[in-house]
Write an enzyme that holds these catalytic residues in place. Structure first.
Site, short mmCIF file in Angstrom:
data_model
loop_
_atom_site.label_atom_id
_atom_site.label_comp_id
_atom_site.label_asym_id
_atom_site.label_seq_id
_atom_site.Cartn_x
_atom_site.Cartn_y
_atom_site.Cartn_z
N LYS A 284 0.83 -1.20 0.00
CA LYS A 284 0.00 0.00 0.00
C LYS A 284 0.87 1.25 0.00
CE LYS A 284 -3.41 0.05 2.89
NZ LYS A 284 -4.18 0.21 4.15
N GLU A 290 10.28 -5.66 3.89
CA GLU A 290 10.42 -7.02 3.35
C GLU A 290 9.96 -7.08 1.89
OE1 GLU A 290 9.04 -7.56 7.73
OE2 GLU A 290 8.69 -6.17 6.06
N GLY A 346 -4.67 -4.42 5.57
CA GLY A 346 -4.02 -5.46 4.79
C GLY A 346 -4.71 -6.80 4.89
N ARG A 347 -5.10 -7.20 6.11
CA ARG A 347 -5.71 -8.52 6.30
C ARG A 347 -7.13 -8.59 5.74
NH1 ARG A 347 -4.96 -5.62 10.70
NH2 ARG A 347 -6.60 -5.19 12.23
N GLU A 435 -4.60 -10.66 14.50
CA GLU A 435 -4.09 -9.31 14.33
C GLU A 435 -5.18 -8.29 14.64
OE1 GLU A 435 -0.79 -8.16 11.47
OE2 GLU A 435 -2.55 -7.39 10.41
N HIS A 466 -4.85 -36.43 12.37
CA HIS A 466 -3.64 -37.21 12.59
C HIS A 466 -2.48 -36.31 13.03
CE1 HIS A 466 -5.24 -41.04 11.03
NE2 HIS A 466 -5.98 -40.24 10.29
N LYS A 591 8.69 -3.61 13.85
CA LYS A 591 9.25 -3.01 12.63
C LYS A 591 10.27 -1.93 12.98
CE LYS A 591 5.20 -3.71 9.63
NZ LYS A 591 4.17 -3.03 8.84
#
Length: 654
Positions: A284, A290, A346-347, A435, A466, A591
């Site tokens: 954005k 990163e 973002g999420r 978050e 399992h 950050k």
């Protein structure tokens, strides 16, 4: 500020007179209302939060009071209300009941279900009765849940700490709808971007937009992290084996690069030819460390195969960003920039260009549009608060989440989709929920004295059975969500087998909730003839809550429904807890610290500077060990933080 809903379903921009008196605003520019206040200090408290100073984005108007909340409540903490205390008392009654007993009441079982647009929700295996649900709906009314939902829908700045609206549902609104926020019709803007996505994706798919060598671009690498990756990747996996989407994707490949670990870069590129690959950079702000590091790595990879030129970047790289200036500075053609907005967290961004662009190139825009329609369907159920909440699926699921954590004390929640194509869904919902609701103060800044924010995890069935189901049955109790489908994406029958593969899968979907609810008693073990010494090892207590969601078939439409259902469930819990589910300040601290470490590594490795004593002894020793054992890159002109940070040093220099 925002638009208000008026009679007839139309929207209008508020005037100064129409703004509620309890909300303070300052005027900036023509017809643009923005929240007053940037800083808030706690008072009359002696806890650690006394020392906390929280920054809130917005225009600073010289006041140090917090921005007024879009929906005010008449209590400091929801735990102080009579409705909350009534639930606390009621929880003691429920804790004395076992699900074996509750499930014997057929009338109760049939009352604890709801259905909307093909989604069938059965929550009879929750540790609730009809009185519990009535008390939860009473709590919802006391917390003004419906007003908060309307505020979210209208575009009010419910993300108070950042002074923003929360409008991810506008990303999938019908083209014909209108929603004016801060003087802008956001739905019109959304569809301008979606039309841009459709046009560009069709040009790529039809071979009109090609690589610099003239070859069609049949591979896509989407570079992003967090919400820029998890949501699109979950939808990508859900689409992969849908028959229509599968046909549309033939000959194409989509990869996601999120981790700065060079191994992730290697895995994304090792089987690809640069001349047939398109890179989508998703950020954005176009400043995420990163993502930009990986974007530069992808640019170097393209240049290493196709030559170091601006044309390579313009043909092979596009961006999803709101920072067009930085995108152009990077070398990407600004015409190939796809906007999204600060009111999209973002999420919550998978329905924006973040998901639309890579998924439309891979599967065609029609599949993505169908996904948006499914999400829009559940949005309509969520926003229809004029009807009884007993039929609102996200509200029911959100209230059950509040009940399980805040009143019954369950700290975790597990998600089990009985569909391999949803293998990435739990990871996405993990971020959406944790978050969003991993907070410790209310919207007013008061420390909560009740539990909020579960730990979410999950795996597709039957793999999870399992893996960690032993703990679910005999260890810590964890409320579970089971998701199943009536029809398989890929029906398979094997001659001589008693049931199809889908039936075998769904047999577990039906059996596991009962096993968790009923358990197995010592007497049942004796009836089986088990030796007495072994019986303690075989007994399972049961009384472990779950809910079941049954949908017709996993396709783009139902994928969108599931996304919206869980997004809104998270919002409901935050609304009831009076926390802000739409900021993530805790992520920012890491950050900031990483930026300091990054600068120190650069200066120590390439300029011989000692590690600053600003770092604690443990961190200094770890960094020194790392620097002694690692071989750095060999640069003709290494990056210098004093010289190069923010200077835009030419990236085309050899």
């Amino acid at each position: 500020m925002c638009a208000f809903l008026v009679s007839g379903g139309n929207w209008r921009l508020p005037t100064a007179d129409s703004v509620p008196k309890q909300v303070e605003y300052c005027l900036r520019g023509s017809r643009r209302w923005v929240p007053r206040v940037c800083y808030k200090r706690s008072s009359l408290r002696s806890s650690a939060s006394d020392l906390r100073q929280e920054r809130v984005s917005g225009t600073h108007c010289g006041s140090e009071s917090a921005p007024a909340l879009p929906v005010s409540v008449d209590y400091r903490l929801v735990s102080e209300t009579a409705e909350w205390k009534g639930l606390e008392a009621h929880s003691e009654e429920i804790k004395r009941l076992h699900l074996r007993e509750l499930m014997r009441d057929a009338e109760r079982v049939r009352s604890l279900r709801a259905e909307f647009d093909g989604i069938y929700l059965d929550y009879s295996r929750q540790r609730v009765n009809r009185q519990t649900m009535q008390l939860l709906f009473d709590l919802a009314r006391r917390t003004r849940l419906t007003d908060k939902i309307r505020a979210m829908q209208s575009g009010a700045h419910i993300n108070a700490t950042e002074g923003r609206a929360v409008l991810h549902t506008a990303l999938r609104a019908d083209r014909r709808a209108t929603l004016v926020v801060d003087g802008v019709d956001v739905i019109r803007e959304v569809w301008e971007v979606l039309d841009h996505v459709r046009d560009f994706s069709e040009r790529v798919r039809n071979g009109i937009h090609r690589g610099v060598t003239g070859k069609p671009l049949r591979n896509v690498i989407a570079v992003g992290i967090g919400g820029s990756y998890l949501g699109p990747d979950f939808v990508h996996e859900a689409f992969r084996t849908d028959p229509d989407a599968f046909e549309a994707a033939k000959g194409r490949h989509l990869h996601f690069l999120s981790n700065v670990d060079p191994v992730d870069i290697k895995r994304c590129t090792q089987d690809l030819s640069a001349d047939e690959t398109l890179i989508i950079v998703v950020s954005k702000s176009f400043t995420t460390a990163e993502t930009l590091l990986n974007a530069r790595a992808m640019r170097e990879w393209l240049w290493s195969q196709l030559g170091r030129s601006e044309d390579v970047v313009r043909h092979h790289m596009v961006a999803c960003s709101s920072n067009v200036k930085m995108v152009e500075k990077f070398g990407i053609d600004p015409r190939n920039t796809f906007e999204f907005w600060d009111w999209v967290g973002g999420r919550y961004s998978v329905c924006s260009a973040v998901g639309a662009l890579p998924l439309s190139i891979q599967y065609g825009f029609a599949s993505f549009a169908r996904f948006l329609e499914g999400a829009r369907s559940v949005d309509s159920n969520f926003y229809d608060v004029s009807r009884p909440l007993e039929g609102n699926l996200p509200v029911i699921m959100g209230l059950l989440g509040v009940w399980n954590l805040s009143f019954l004390g369950y700290k975790s929640r597990a998600l089990h989709p009985y569909a391999e194509a949803l293998l990435k869904f739990p990871a996405h919902i993990q971020q959406v929920d944790m978050e969003s609701n991993g907070k410790h103060v209310t919207l007013r800044g008061d420390d909560v004295d009740y539990a909020v924010g579960e730990i979410d995890f999950g795996e597709p069935g039957t793999n999870g059975q399992h893996s960690f189901f032993q703990l679910l049955h005999m260890g810590q109790p964890v409320p579970c969500d089971f998701i199943g489908f009536i029809e398989s994406q890929y029906p398979l029958c094997i001659e001589g087998e008693p049931v199809s593969n889908a039936d075998e899968l769904m047999a577990n979907f039906f059996a596991q909730p009962d096993a968790l609810a009923y358990g197995k008693t010592a007497e049942e073990c004796r009836v089986e003839g088990r030796p007495e010494w072994l019986i303690p090892h075989l007994v399972t207590t049961g009384n472990r809550p779950s809910l079941s969601l049954l949908l017709p078939r996993l396709d783009p439409y139902t994928t969108g429904q599931l996304l919206a259902l869980y997004e809104h469930r998270t919002a409901v819990q935050g609304f009831v807890w009076d926390i802000n589910s739409f900021d993530q300040w805790g992520v920012e601290l890491g950050k900031v610290l990483a930026k300091r470490v990054r600068k120190q590594l650069n200066e120590s490795r390439y300029y011989g500077h000692r590690i600053s004593e600003e770092f604690n002894v443990s961190t200094r020793d770890l960094m020194e060990r790392y620097l002694r054992g690692q071989v750095g890159c060999a640069f003709n002109q290494p990056f210098d933080y004093q010289r190069d940070t923010g200077t835009g040093r030419s990236t085309l220099q050899p």
